[in-house]
Design an enzyme around this catalytic site. Structure first.
Site, PDB file in Angstrom:
ATOM      1  N   ARG A  44       0.792  -1.200   0.000  1.00  0.00           N
ATOM      2  CA  ARG A  44       0.000   0.000   0.000  1.00  0.00           C
ATOM      3  C   ARG A  44       0.839   1.271   0.000  1.00  0.00           C
ATOM      4  NH1 ARG A  44      -3.832  -1.816   4.949  1.00  0.00           N
ATOM      5  NH2 ARG A  44      -2.373  -3.527   5.111  1.00  0.00           N
ATOM      6  N   GLY A  45       2.085   1.128   0.432  1.00  0.00           N
ATOM      7  CA  GLY A  45       2.906   2.307   0.722  1.00  0.00           C
ATOM      8  C   GLY A  45       3.103   3.303  -0.409  1.00  0.00           C
ATOM      9  N   ASP A 104      14.194  -1.197   1.956  1.00  0.00           N
ATOM     10  CA  ASP A 104      14.808  -1.369   3.272  1.00  0.00           C
ATOM     11  C   ASP A 104      15.751  -2.584   3.180  1.00  0.00           C
ATOM     12  OD1 ASP A 104      15.005  -2.188   6.085  1.00  0.00           O
ATOM     13  OD2 ASP A 104      13.454  -0.738   6.481  1.00  0.00           O
ATOM     14  N   LYS A 132      17.057   3.037   2.130  1.00  0.00           N
ATOM     15  CA  LYS A 132      17.888   2.927   3.342  1.00  0.00           C
ATOM     16  C   LYS A 132      18.993   1.939   3.033  1.00  0.00           C
ATOM     17  CE  LYS A 132      14.445   3.138   7.059  1.00  0.00           C
ATOM     18  NZ  LYS A 132      13.879   2.282   8.132  1.00  0.00           N
TER      19      LYS A 132
HETATM   20  C1  PRP Z   1       6.992  -1.949   3.143  1.00  0.00           C
HETATM   21  C2  PRP Z   1       7.291  -0.923   2.067  1.00  0.00           C
HETATM   22  C3  PRP Z   1       8.065  -1.702   1.032  1.00  0.00           C
HETATM   23  C4  PRP Z   1       8.758  -2.766   1.845  1.00  0.00           C
HETATM   24  C5  PRP Z   1      10.211  -2.448   1.962  1.00  0.00           C
HETATM   25  O1  PRP Z   1       5.868  -2.667   2.794  1.00  0.00           O
HETATM   26  O2  PRP Z   1       6.101  -0.377   1.544  1.00  0.00           O
HETATM   27  O3  PRP Z   1       7.198  -2.290   0.093  1.00  0.00           O
HETATM   28  O4  PRP Z   1       8.128  -2.782   3.121  1.00  0.00           O
HETATM   29  O5  PRP Z   1      10.859  -3.333   2.822  1.00  0.00           O
HETATM   30  P1  PRP Z   1      11.983  -4.372   2.404  1.00  0.00           P
HETATM   31  O6  PRP Z   1      12.948  -3.667   1.501  1.00  0.00           O
HETATM   32  O7  PRP Z   1      12.614  -4.710   3.747  1.00  0.00           O
HETATM   33  O8  PRP Z   1      11.332  -5.552   1.785  1.00  0.00           O
HETATM   34  P2  PRP Z   1       4.906  -3.408   3.842  1.00  0.00           P
HETATM   35  O9  PRP Z   1       5.150  -4.876   3.782  1.00  0.00           O
HETATM   36  O10 PRP Z   1       5.046  -2.753   5.188  1.00  0.00           O
HETATM   37  O11 PRP Z   1       3.474  -3.119   3.221  1.00  0.00           O
HETATM   38  P3  PRP Z   1       2.733  -1.716   2.929  1.00  0.00           P
HETATM   39  O12 PRP Z   1       3.383  -1.104   1.699  1.00  0.00           O
HETATM   40  O13 PRP Z   1       1.332  -2.156   2.678  1.00  0.00           O
HETATM   41  O14 PRP Z   1       2.855  -0.826   4.146  1.00  0.00           O
END
Ligand code: PRP
Length: 182
Positions: A44-45, A104, A132
């Site tokens: 969703r982000g 991340d 990051k």
């Molecule tokens: C978060 C963000 C990225 C991912 C990055 O998604 O939106 O898609 O984590 O992290 P990574 O590089 O460690 O994989 P999340 O799973 O929290 O879902 P969201 O987008 O719905 O908040």
């Protein structure tokens, strides 16, 4: 229940807007000869970022979404990327831009790129608003990055903490205050 916290501004709405204008110029140049660019937002982000980005892209675009999740409501990556919602459209032979809010550990982006590649797009590029690099666990980097940030817990502009704060117009840094919250 999340711990109580305050949010300090890290990147202003104005700085985000200026950076998106510059990124859009680069993307336009890279895809100047496209008949149509499929812009894929990773839910969703990325929903706020993709909305602002496509409005700066003076190109024929189609918008699609994919939902992947590796965090659930927690702060730690599960390192297992689940596809919760797949694209509506086909991307074989198409120009595709994958839009991520933050990279991340890199597990999500790497997994989704590999998935997209199995569908044989003509050209696949990636853009992430935030990166990051100090947190990376797998070798992956978006083709375009808005801002490199230190290892801070960030929220806003689409990014949540336990599903809150996605609606902040800026990127903020979470500072935990140590008291138990509601
Ligand atoms: C978060 C963000 C990225 C991912 C990055 O998604 O939106 O898609 O984590 O992290 P990574 O590089 O460690 O994989 P999340 O799973 O929290 O879902 P969201 O987008 O719905 O908040």
């Amino acid at each position: 229940m999340p711990q109580s916290y305050v949010i300090d501004e890290l990147i202003s709405a104005k700085a985000i807007a200026a950076r998106i204008e510059a990124l859009a110029r680069d993307i336009r140049a890279a895809y100047h000869d496209t008949d149509k660019l499929v812009v894929v937002g990773l839910l969703r982000g990325s929903f706020v970022f993709i909305a602002d980005l496509v409005r700066e892209l003076d190109l024929p675009v189609e918008v699609d979404f994919l939902e992947a999740s590796s965090y659930g409501d927690g702060m730690e990556s599960s390192r297992e990327v689940r596809i919760l919602k797949d694209l509506r459209g086909e991307i074989a032979g198409r120009d595709v831009l994958l839009v991520e809010d933050i990279v991340d550990t890199g597990f999500t982006l790497k997994h989704v790129i590999a998935l997209m590649q199995t569908r044989s797009p003509k050209k696949l590029s990636t853009i992430a608003l935030l990166d990051k690099p100090s947190r990376r666990e797998v070798d992956v980097k978006a083709d375009w990055t808005g801002f490199e940030i230190p290892d801070e817990f960030v929220v806003g502009y689409g990014i949540d903490y336990a599903q809150r704060n996605r609606n902040l117009p800026y990127i903020g840094k979470v500072r935990f205050t140590g008291e138990s919250g509601t």
